[in-house]
Write a protein that holds these residues in place. Structure first.
Motif, PDB file in Angstrom:
ATOM      1  N   GLY A  11     -35.203   5.681  -9.909  1.00 53.30           N
ATOM      2  CA  GLY A  11     -35.788   7.194 -10.291  1.00 53.30           C
ATOM      3  C   GLY A  11     -37.422   7.299 -10.001  1.00 53.30           C
ATOM      4  O   GLY A  11     -37.839   8.238  -9.360  1.00 53.30           O
ATOM      5  N   THR A  12     -38.151   6.510 -10.684  1.00 54.37           N
ATOM      6  CA  THR A  12     -39.642   6.604 -10.434  1.00 54.37           C
ATOM      7  C   THR A  12     -40.110   6.352  -9.091  1.00 54.37           C
ATOM      8  O   THR A  12     -41.113   6.896  -8.385  1.00 54.37           O
ATOM      9  N   PHE A  13     -39.404   5.230  -8.259  1.00 57.79           N
ATOM     10  CA  PHE A  13     -39.697   5.102  -6.823  1.00 57.79           C
ATOM     11  C   PHE A  13     -39.525   6.330  -6.307  1.00 57.79           C
ATOM     12  O   PHE A  13     -40.486   6.563  -5.294  1.00 57.79           O
ATOM     13  N   ARG A  14     -38.463   7.192  -6.352  1.00 54.15           N
ATOM     14  CA  ARG A  14     -38.231   8.144  -5.304  1.00 54.15           C
ATOM     15  C   ARG A  14     -39.366   9.284  -5.723  1.00 54.15           C
ATOM     16  O   ARG A  14     -39.608  10.103  -4.677  1.00 54.15           O
ATOM     17  N   LYS A  15     -39.627   9.314  -7.077  1.00 51.00           N
ATOM     18  CA  LYS A  15     -40.404  10.476  -7.284  1.00 51.00           C
ATOM     19  C   LYS A  15     -41.862  10.106  -6.721  1.00 51.00           C
ATOM     20  O   LYS A  15     -42.444  11.063  -6.076  1.00 51.00           O
ATOM     21  N   LEU A  16     -42.244   8.981  -6.751  1.00 45.96           N
ATOM     22  CA  LEU A  16     -43.509   8.661  -6.171  1.00 45.96           C
ATOM     23  C   LEU A  16     -43.333   8.951  -4.649  1.00 45.96           C
ATOM     24  O   LEU A  16     -44.567   9.371  -4.000  1.00 45.96           O
ATOM     25  N   ARG A  65     -39.518   4.376  18.556  1.00 46.21           N
ATOM     26  CA  ARG A  65     -40.952   4.876  17.962  1.00 46.21           C
ATOM     27  C   ARG A  65     -41.683   5.393  19.187  1.00 46.21           C
ATOM     28  O   ARG A  65     -42.182   6.662  19.053  1.00 46.21           O
ATOM     29  N   ASN A  66     -41.515   4.833  20.350  1.00 44.81           N
ATOM     30  CA  ASN A  66     -42.392   5.141  21.459  1.00 44.81           C
ATOM     31  C   ASN A  66     -41.728   6.181  22.045  1.00 44.81           C
ATOM     32  O   ASN A  66     -42.214   7.051  22.843  1.00 44.81           O
ATOM     33  N   ALA A  67     -40.299   6.535  21.737  1.00 42.89           N
ATOM     34  CA  ALA A  67     -39.570   7.679  22.395  1.00 42.89           C
ATOM     35  C   ALA A  67     -39.578   8.911  21.463  1.00 42.89           C
ATOM     36  O   ALA A  67     -39.035   9.909  21.924  1.00 42.89           O
ATOM     37  N   GLY A  68     -40.288   8.930  20.249  1.00 42.19           N
ATOM     38  CA  GLY A  68     -40.751   9.791  19.399  1.00 42.19           C
ATOM     39  C   GLY A  68     -39.592   9.941  18.182  1.00 42.19           C
ATOM     40  O   GLY A  68     -39.701  10.920  17.555  1.00 42.19           O
ATOM     41  N   PHE A  69     -38.817   9.050  17.989  1.00 41.66           N
ATOM     42  CA  PHE A  69     -37.874   9.044  16.770  1.00 41.66           C
ATOM     43  C   PHE A  69     -38.114   8.124  15.685  1.00 41.66           C
ATOM     44  O   PHE A  69     -38.985   7.052  16.098  1.00 41.66           O
ATOM     45  N   GLU A  70     -38.010   8.558  14.612  1.00 50.20           N
ATOM     46  CA  GLU A  70     -38.450   7.575  13.264  1.00 50.20           C
ATOM     47  C   GLU A  70     -37.187   6.922  12.988  1.00 50.20           C
ATOM     48  O   GLU A  70     -35.903   7.326  12.985  1.00 50.20           O
ATOM     49  N   ALA A  71     -37.157   5.808  13.067  1.00 48.94           N
ATOM     50  CA  ALA A  71     -36.188   4.793  12.893  1.00 48.94           C
ATOM     51  C   ALA A  71     -36.268   3.978  11.560  1.00 48.94           C
ATOM     52  O   ALA A  71     -37.331   3.740  10.908  1.00 48.94           O
ATOM     53  N   PHE A  72     -35.095   3.776  10.820  1.00 46.53           N
ATOM     54  CA  PHE A  72     -35.279   2.838   9.448  1.00 46.53           C
ATOM     55  C   PHE A  72     -34.122   1.795   9.784  1.00 46.53           C
ATOM     56  O   PHE A  72     -33.069   2.107   9.711  1.00 46.53           O
ATOM     57  N   MET A  73     -34.909   0.546   9.975  1.00 49.47           N
ATOM     58  CA  MET A  73     -33.860  -0.532   9.905  1.00 49.47           C
ATOM     59  C   MET A  73     -33.996  -1.421   8.429  1.00 49.47           C
ATOM     60  O   MET A  73     -35.092  -2.071   8.378  1.00 49.47           O
ATOM     61  N   PRO A  74     -33.123  -1.258   7.520  1.00 46.56           N
ATOM     62  CA  PRO A  74     -33.069  -1.728   6.350  1.00 46.56           C
ATOM     63  C   PRO A  74     -33.470  -3.379   6.744  1.00 46.56           C
ATOM     64  O   PRO A  74     -32.583  -3.857   7.541  1.00 46.56           O
ATOM     65  N   GLY A  98     -26.440  -5.290  13.667  1.00 48.88           N
ATOM     66  CA  GLY A  98     -25.823  -4.328  14.627  1.00 48.88           C
ATOM     67  C   GLY A  98     -25.899  -3.027  14.434  1.00 48.88           C
ATOM     68  O   GLY A  98     -25.498  -2.301  15.172  1.00 48.88           O
ATOM     69  N   TYR A  99     -26.595  -2.583  13.264  1.00 51.93           N
ATOM     70  CA  TYR A  99     -26.677  -1.087  12.990  1.00 51.93           C
ATOM     71  C   TYR A  99     -28.324  -0.857  12.501  1.00 51.93           C
ATOM     72  O   TYR A  99     -28.866  -1.654  11.806  1.00 51.93           O
ATOM     73  N   LEU A 100     -28.404   0.639  12.937  1.00 52.50           N
ATOM     74  CA  LEU A 100     -29.808   0.978  12.569  1.00 52.50           C
ATOM     75  C   LEU A 100     -29.879   2.404  12.149  1.00 52.50           C
ATOM     76  O   LEU A 100     -28.930   3.091  12.937  1.00 52.50           O
ATOM     77  N   PHE A 101     -30.445   3.059  11.431  1.00 52.65           N
ATOM     78  CA  PHE A 101     -30.598   4.466  11.012  1.00 52.65           C
ATOM     79  C   PHE A 101     -31.654   5.194  11.777  1.00 52.65           C
ATOM     80  O   PHE A 101     -32.906   4.874  12.083  1.00 52.65           O
ATOM     81  N   VAL A 102     -31.368   6.411  12.356  1.00 51.41           N
ATOM     82  CA  VAL A 102     -32.337   7.173  13.181  1.00 51.41           C
ATOM     83  C   VAL A 102     -32.493   8.543  12.497  1.00 51.41           C
ATOM     84  O   VAL A 102     -31.261   9.178  12.590  1.00 51.41           O
ATOM     85  N   ASN A 103     -33.632   9.302  12.383  1.00 54.92           N
ATOM     86  CA  ASN A 103     -33.837  10.534  11.736  1.00 54.92           C
ATOM     87  C   ASN A 103     -33.886  11.380  13.000  1.00 54.92           C
ATOM     88  O   ASN A 103     -35.014  11.414  13.803  1.00 54.92           O
ATOM     89  N   LEU A 145     -31.077   3.000   0.082  1.00 56.76           N
ATOM     90  CA  LEU A 145     -31.483   1.622   0.894  1.00 56.76           C
ATOM     91  C   LEU A 145     -32.794   1.408   0.880  1.00 56.76           C
ATOM     92  O   LEU A 145     -33.427   0.349   1.045  1.00 56.76           O
ATOM     93  N   ARG A 146     -33.762   2.493   0.988  1.00 55.85           N
ATOM     94  CA  ARG A 146     -34.995   2.354   1.113  1.00 55.85           C
ATOM     95  C   ARG A 146     -35.530   1.623  -0.333  1.00 55.85           C
ATOM     96  O   ARG A 146     -36.461   0.708  -0.230  1.00 55.85           O
ATOM     97  N   TYR A 147     -34.757   2.055  -1.556  1.00 57.16           N
ATOM     98  CA  TYR A 147     -35.393   1.489  -2.715  1.00 57.16           C
ATOM     99  C   TYR A 147     -34.845  -0.071  -2.949  1.00 57.16           C
ATOM    100  O   TYR A 147     -35.609  -1.011  -3.233  1.00 57.16           O
ATOM    101  N   ILE A 148     -33.565  -0.281  -2.301  1.00 60.94           N
ATOM    102  CA  ILE A 148     -33.282  -1.798  -2.275  1.00 60.94           C
ATOM    103  C   ILE A 148     -34.207  -2.577  -1.476  1.00 60.94           C
ATOM    104  O   ILE A 148     -34.489  -3.759  -1.936  1.00 60.94           O
ATOM    105  N   GLN A 149     -34.545  -1.988  -0.284  1.00 58.49           N
ATOM    106  CA  GLN A 149     -35.786  -2.787   0.505  1.00 58.49           C
ATOM    107  C   GLN A 149     -36.843  -3.046  -0.226  1.00 58.49           C
ATOM    108  O   GLN A 149     -37.534  -4.334  -0.011  1.00 58.49           O
ATOM    109  N   TRP A 150     -37.480  -1.929  -0.790  1.00 60.52           N
ATOM    110  CA  TRP A 150     -38.515  -2.170  -1.700  1.00 60.52           C
ATOM    111  C   TRP A 150     -38.495  -3.177  -2.584  1.00 60.52           C
ATOM    112  O   TRP A 150     -39.428  -3.901  -2.856  1.00 60.52           O
ATOM    113  N   GLU A 151     -37.402  -3.324  -3.442  1.00 58.50           N
ATOM    114  CA  GLU A 151     -37.037  -4.237  -4.458  1.00 58.50           C
ATOM    115  C   GLU A 151     -37.371  -5.686  -3.797  1.00 58.50           C
ATOM    116  O   GLU A 151     -37.804  -6.488  -4.440  1.00 58.50           O
TER     117      GLU A 151
END
Length: 229
Positions: A11-16, A65-74, A98-103, A145-151
């Protein structure tokens, strides 16, 4: 001691993270995340020698990134010792092989699939013969997933600092003996498991491991539905 002394709860991680935009007096854009299936080899990250300041970015992350998209690969990092030169090497691996997330926005699907390294956006259908639509992942899923990666990153940094301190002590006290070869093999065995596409075993809680497994199953099911279409 198996975990960092300094910890913050999710919860603290998300608030920050949410407060980052407020501190800079700007509001981040609305995030709409979709998963893509990656081409073979597109997630491979370069190895980095200890002390080198490099991103360790994969081919597909760089292309998006070069194409202008935000990617998140845990991902997670481990370190191994070079078998001949004996220096330490950091290696980064995707949590979901085999998988990756794109905003992306609602009109950028085709542009994403044209990026080198992207195989396809994962889609689903609710009814028989309905046109498959990209499957949107909730912000809750991405934040978790971001929190788990930070952990995991904190665990990695703590383990590296402890290893460096142990080596300093060995240099100060040569009589303690060398443990290089056996410790390297131990690191390799302990870090690789079958969970979550070769995810390391350093996840700190059963709930994190279960969430990674659940997300991996969702990705696999979506990919399977497309393959059968």
């Amino acid at each position: 001691m198996n975990s960092p002394a300094f910890r913050i709860d999710e919860g603290t991680f998300r608030k920050l993270r949410a407060d980052e935009g407020v501190a800079r007096k700007w509001h981040p854009p609305i995030e709409t995340w979709f998963a893509v299936k990656t081409a073979p080899g597109a997630q491979r990250c370069p190895s980095m020698r200890e002390g080198h300041d490099r991103k360790g970015e994969s081919l597909i992350e760089r292309n998006l990134r070069n194409a202008g998209f935000e990617a998140f690969m845990p991902s997670y990092r481990i370190e191994v010792r070079h078998h001949r030169q004996k220096h330490w090497i950091e290696r980064r691996f995707p949590t979901f092989v085999g998988y990756l997330f794109v905003n992306i926005g609602p009109h950028d699907y085709r542009a994403v699939e044209e990026v080198e390294g992207v195989s396809k956006i994962l889609r689903f259908t609710k009814r028989y013969e309905e046109r498959p639509m990209p499957f949107e992942f909730s912000q809750e899923t991405i934040d978790r997933l971001r929190y788990i990666q930070w952990e995991q990153e904190q665990s990695f940094l703590f383990a590296r600092a402890r290893r460096q301190r142990e080596e300093e002590l060995e240099l100060q006290q040569p009589g303690r003996g060398k443990r290089g070869g056996s410790s390297t093999r131990k690191i390799r065995r302990s870090q690789f498991t079958e969970l979550g596409g070769s995810l390391s075993s350093s996840l700190s809680s059963a709930s994190s491991r279960a969430f990674i497994t659940e997300t991996l199953n969702t990705l696999g099911n979506l990919a399977g539905n497309i393959d059968q279409a």
